[in-house]
Scaffold this active site. Structure first.
Site, short mmCIF file in Angstrom:
data_model
loop_
_atom_site.label_atom_id
_atom_site.label_comp_id
_atom_site.label_asym_id
_atom_site.label_seq_id
_atom_site.Cartn_x
_atom_site.Cartn_y
_atom_site.Cartn_z
N ARG A 148 -10.31 -11.57 1.87
CA ARG A 148 -11.15 -12.61 1.26
C ARG A 148 -10.44 -13.97 1.29
O ARG A 148 -11.09 -15.01 1.33
CB ARG A 148 -11.53 -12.19 -0.16
CG ARG A 148 -10.37 -11.99 -1.08
CD ARG A 148 -10.73 -11.20 -2.34
NE ARG A 148 -10.81 -9.76 -2.10
CZ ARG A 148 -11.12 -8.86 -3.02
NH1 ARG A 148 -11.40 -9.25 -4.26
NH2 ARG A 148 -11.16 -7.59 -2.74
N LYS A 180 0.84 -1.20 0.00
CA LYS A 180 0.00 0.00 0.00
C LYS A 180 0.87 1.25 0.00
O LYS A 180 2.00 1.22 0.47
CB LYS A 180 -0.87 0.03 1.27
CG LYS A 180 -2.00 -0.97 1.30
CD LYS A 180 -2.81 -0.83 2.58
CE LYS A 180 -3.93 -1.85 2.64
NZ LYS A 180 -4.98 -1.63 1.61
N1 BES Z 1 -8.12 -3.77 4.30
C1 BES Z 1 -8.29 -3.37 2.95
C2 BES Z 1 -9.59 -2.61 2.69
C3 BES Z 1 -9.76 -1.28 3.40
C4 BES Z 1 -9.45 -0.11 2.75
C5 BES Z 1 -10.30 -1.22 4.67
C6 BES Z 1 -9.65 1.10 3.38
C7 BES Z 1 -10.49 -0.02 5.30
C8 BES Z 1 -10.17 1.15 4.66
C9 BES Z 1 -8.28 -4.58 2.02
O1 BES Z 1 -7.51 -5.65 2.44
C10 BES Z 1 -7.72 -4.13 0.71
O2 BES Z 1 -6.60 -3.72 0.70
N2 BES Z 1 -8.54 -4.20 -0.34
C11 BES Z 1 -8.13 -3.78 -1.64
C12 BES Z 1 -8.63 -4.80 -2.63
C13 BES Z 1 -8.11 -4.60 -4.01
C14 BES Z 1 -6.62 -4.92 -4.06
C15 BES Z 1 -8.86 -5.50 -4.95
C16 BES Z 1 -8.76 -2.42 -1.92
O3 BES Z 1 -9.91 -2.19 -1.52
O4 BES Z 1 -8.09 -1.58 -2.48
ZN ZN Z 2 -5.48 -5.51 1.82
#
Ligand code: BES
Ligand code: ZN
Ligand code: ZN
Length: 501
Positions: free
Chosen positions: A352, A278
């Site tokens: 997931r 990230k």
């Molecule tokens: N934990 C994150 C989602 C999240 C984002 C929670 C902001 C709370 C606040 C999750 O694991 C994630 O990173 N999801 C990605 C999925 C994508 C790579 C398909 C996302 O939402 O960007």
């Molecule tokens: Zn994630």
């Protein structure tokens, strides 16, 4: 903080502050507010006359009584418009009023039971809402702050003129205390920094809560997780030096029944994104990526305390998601517990993956319905913003009950559609499924990924990414973790148990 109910006259109540209220547009205050106004020689009605006190929602006016009442301060809390009034307002008004009085240094407070008089609401429910508002609104996470002088509210008394209502109010306070504390347990877990709340520590904290509430608790380490062939969970854990845990809590409130609800919670104690790292901006918030797990653990704690006639099992896969030489890489293939293979396209879509293994195990255990709770997608946060939690359901009746439970607790739940066509986005060239779909509809394709493992078991998926955190104090919400949807889960299970009040 001690919370009590007393049959007494609020105008004569000895505390550092007393709280009365006013609806918007009322010219002559009645009930307890009227009595206090008379004891203050009409000060409140005069301020109304001058337009300084208007009863607007969020309005807090502090009057100094200068010996005319036993209490040195009166706080007049605006309740807003009568048509918009309800239990959610009772909770928020209480929280804001008590935070304000704490700031002023009042350590003992007597309050009228907002809503139970002129408001026309059920007194027991009002007492519950006031208690939840007090317990949640005064919450602070101060474990790692040094010797700052802290003002504390030590004692809150619900002051009721009608002695006949006291018993009902006491029942409401008892239930409100448990629900408020449950939400605060979830907040404590989610606010804890990730270096402190490792998966092992998360499991220990779950064990302590289980013990306190008389729940069964089982915790698996890496070896047991390997024996259980939970390859998706292990794949996420592969990059971390912190070993994963799989947490199981059981509550038996209906031993004569074989049925049990499955509560599944995402337990990523820190989500760096893994190799699909990230950006740095805001990454610290990902210490809260176990909020779903925290909520189901806290909800189980509340069930243990309230003991409704229902069975429930919580499953929380817990791990960090980290990049390293041993981390899972984009393109890697993992094998979930049910034998299905998953191509990992993006290691940041890890929630997931760990839930897939938990779902497989839940199905083997015969749990039904399944309710999973996860900070799953940024897409859901973009879609809804901070005022609602999104969810998906295969069962319309259960969806309606969840919406109703959320209305009751003040945690708005908004249903999203499962769209089977989007399963196509998840088609992989090399495995049975891949872990990300297209950019558009990201919350839905994430739900469809879980659906692939859930198959035809009745199921609700709650994507709480919009609401796990708030950036300022507002009503019962305190900057940081919200504890959502702990109380909604408890309310739903109480309703399912036929005990919803
Ligand atoms: N934990 C994150 C989602 C999240 C984002 C929670 C902001 C709370 C606040 C999750 O694991 C994630 O990173 N999801 C990605 C999925 C994508 C790579 C398909 C996302 O939402 O960007
Ligand atoms: Zn994630
Ligand atoms: Zn995540």
């Amino acid at each position: 903080m001690e919370i009590r109910v007393e049959a007494a006259d609020i105008a004569r109540f000895p505390a550092k502050a007393i709280v009365v209220n006013l609806f918007e547009g009322v010219r002559t205050p009645g009930g307890a507010t009227g009595a206090v106004d008379r004891a203050l020689d009409g000060t409140i009605s005069q301020l109304i006359e001058e337009g300084e006190v208007r009863g607007k929602e969020g309005e807090l006016t502090v009057l100094h009584t200068l010996g005319r009442l036993p209490a040195p301060r009166v706080l007049v809390a605006g309740l807003g418009k009568r048509e918009e009034f309800g239990l959610n307002k009772v909770r928020d008004v209480t929280a804001a009023a008590l935070r304000h009085l704490r700031r002023l240094g009042a350590d003992t407070v007597g309050t009228v039971v907002h809503g139970a008089g002129v408001g026309g609401l059920d007194p027991e429910q009002c007492a519950q809402a006031i208690t939840e508002g007090a317990v949640m609104g005064l919450y602070r996470f101060r474990r790692y702050k040094g010797n700052e002088e802290e003002r504390e509210l030590r004692e809150l008394v619900l002051v009721e003129a009608d002695a006949g209502k006291v018993e009902a109010l006491r029942r409401g306070v008892e239930r409100g205390r448990i629900l408020g504390q449950a939400a605060n347990h979830a907040r404590d877990l989610a606010n804890e920094p990730a270096n402190m709340l490792t998966p092992a520590e998360f499991a220990e904290r779950a064990r302590a809560l289980a013990e306190d509430a008389g729940l069964e608790c089982e915790v698996w380490g890496p070896e047991e997780i390997r024996n259980m062939e939970m390859g998706a969970l292990l794949g996420v854990a592969a990059g971390s030096v912190q070993p994963p845990r799989f947490i199981v809590l059981r509550y038996r409130g209906r031993p004569e029944s074989q049925q049990a609800v499955g509560l599944l919670g995402k337990g990523i104690t820190f989500d760096s994104g893994g190799i699909s790292l990230k950006p740095a901006q805001g990454m610290e918030e990902m210490k809260g990526d176990m909020s779903g797990g925290a909520a189901v653990i806290a909800a189980m704690w509340a069930l243990g305390k309230l003991r409704p006639p229902i069975n429930a099992v919580a499953l929380v896969p817990a791990t960090e998601n980290m990049p390293s030489g041993s981390a899972t890489k984009p393109g890697d293939v993992l094998r979930a517990r049910n034998g299905k293979t998953i191509e990992v396209i993006n290691t940041d879509a890890e929630g997931r993956l760990i839930l897939a293994d938990a779902i497989c195990y839940a199905k083997e255990q015969g749990l039904s319905p399944l309710i999973d709770v996860a900070t799953l997608t940024g897409a859901m946060a973009v879609a809804l913003g901070p005022a609602a939690t999104g969810f998906f359901a295969t069962d319309d009746a259960l969806a309606q009950k969840l919406i109703a439970a959320g209305e009751r607790t003040g945690e708005r739940m908004w249903r999203f559609p499962l769209i089977g066509e989007y399963r196509e986005m998840l088609r992989s060239e090399v495995a049975d499924i891949k872990n990300v779909g297209d950019r558009y509809g990201g919350a839905i394709s994430a739900a469809e990924f879980l659906h692939f493992f859930v198959e035809d078991t009745p199921w609700v998926h709650i994507d709480m990414a919009p609401t796990d955190n708030v950036d300022r104090d507002k009503g019962i919400w305190v900057k940081g973790a919200t504890g959502i949807p702990t109380r909604t889960l408890v309310q739903l299970l109480l309703d399912l148990a036929g005990e919803g009040v």
